[in-house]
Design a protein around this motif. Sequence first.
Motif, PDB file in Angstrom:
ATOM      1  N   THR A 130       0.841  -1.192   0.000  1.00 38.84           N
ATOM      2  CA  THR A 130       0.000   0.000   0.000  1.00 38.84           C
ATOM      3  C   THR A 130       0.878   1.245   0.000  1.00 38.84           C
ATOM      4  OG1 THR A 130      -0.103   0.115   2.404  1.00 38.84           O
ATOM      5  CG2 THR A 130      -1.724  -1.289   1.321  1.00 38.84           C
ATOM      6  N   ARG A 149      -0.524  -5.045   2.893  1.00 41.07           N
ATOM      7  CA  ARG A 149      -1.901  -5.270   3.318  1.00 41.07           C
ATOM      8  C   ARG A 149      -2.018  -6.536   4.158  1.00 41.07           C
ATOM      9  NH1 ARG A 149      -6.438  -3.248   0.744  1.00 41.07           N
ATOM     10  NH2 ARG A 149      -5.164  -2.793  -1.072  1.00 41.07           N
ATOM     11  N   ASP A 158      -7.896   1.842  -0.859  1.00 40.84           N
ATOM     12  CA  ASP A 158      -7.325   0.495  -0.905  1.00 40.84           C
ATOM     13  C   ASP A 158      -8.278  -0.569  -0.384  1.00 40.84           C
ATOM     14  OD1 ASP A 158      -4.959   1.487  -1.919  1.00 40.84           O
ATOM     15  OD2 ASP A 158      -4.114   1.859   0.069  1.00 40.84           O
TER      16      ASP A 158
END
Length: 433
Positions: free
Chosen positions: A230, A275, A391
Amino acid sequence: MTRVAEKVPRRISPAAHAVGSVRRSLGGGMRTVGRLAGQLAWRGWQVSKPVTDVVGPVGWLTLAASVVAFLISAVTGWSEFTYLATTLLAALLVAVGFIFGRATYAVQVALNPHRVVAGERALGQLTVANSGDKGLLPVRIELPVGSGVAEFMIPGLAPAAEHEELFAVPTHRRAVIVAGPAVSVRGDQLGLLRRTVRWTDPVELFVHPVTTRLRSSAAGLVRDLEGEITRKITNNDISFHALRAYVPGDALRNVHWRTSARTGQLMVRQFEETRRSQLTIVHSAETTTYASDEEFELGVSVMASLALQVIRDGTRVSVVTEGRLLTTKTPVSLLDDSCRIQPVSGRYPTLRDFTRDATRTLPAPSVVMMVAGSLLELARFRAAQTLFGQDTKTLAFRIERGSPPRLANVSGLTVLTVGELADLPSLLRRVNG
């Protein structure tokens, strides 16, 4: 010069002072008498409560009718009302004999099984035994089961004898059904006097929602995102990003010693956060979003099916509904908590308000699933979607009973229309594909 008037103190005569003292004494005495009277009334009520509790509604009505009949007889002199009052009182006196007696019962209530799926059969067993040394007369046992009351006539029992009764528990709807407490009832046939004794504690039966097995489940979405990089910068991860100057408090394990030796200044590593699997299911129990009770139950089944598969796959999941954060440690604990979900009305103005309040203290999710009824507009789903970052993948499950399964993408929001629980696996396969 301006003369200032001096305030002359007011003189109170001895008589007035005596009158005030008497009034204060009387006021204090009245308050004391009032407190004593209240205490005496309370104690009298506590002493008489065991007696008054055995009088049923019909008994109080009979007693009131006898008093009224006596008054009419005293005023008018009609002997008929005297006979009526005497007969009513005699009935009460005869009923007293039915409530006396000491019982030595040992009562057990067992449910088999304790957990069922809605529509499955559940049986209960009431066992009454005589634990005393003397025989017992027949008695009536009342057992509340859900919103109803089951009555059993227990015959006379000899010492050490026991009697069993079987009963069926209605399980056609998801619920937590409470059986008990079992109480024995002694009294006359007219219901004038009624003496009850509690023998057991309540027992809970969990009627779980109907669920479906998801082979390619929502957890597949999370596994696909697991390990992705991310844009968020962190001090602890595995994806190296850059070096920066040391700040007091940084972990020494992140110091890049080679660069620090070359520059003469301590330098530490920075990382891009990867993530981590975290799924959040937001289930709306607002009645205004569902067209019927059956549609509401379908929504609970969809939510439970999704959460169950995610738990089985070992992914962290949080399930929230109005007023309740469901326990997701094990599949059984999730299903037990889902039995307690009740429709609510007007708890939150919008789905966005509910979602913001319910997920405020939860870990940041990688996937969010929102479940609501067919009467909720798509704009409400999209408004709730804006609470999460770019995201985060968001799915909206729109429950519309009887509707054909549909899959659509609206401004980055994946909308799944579920008409039957059997449609859920195929819809998720299409999403994962």
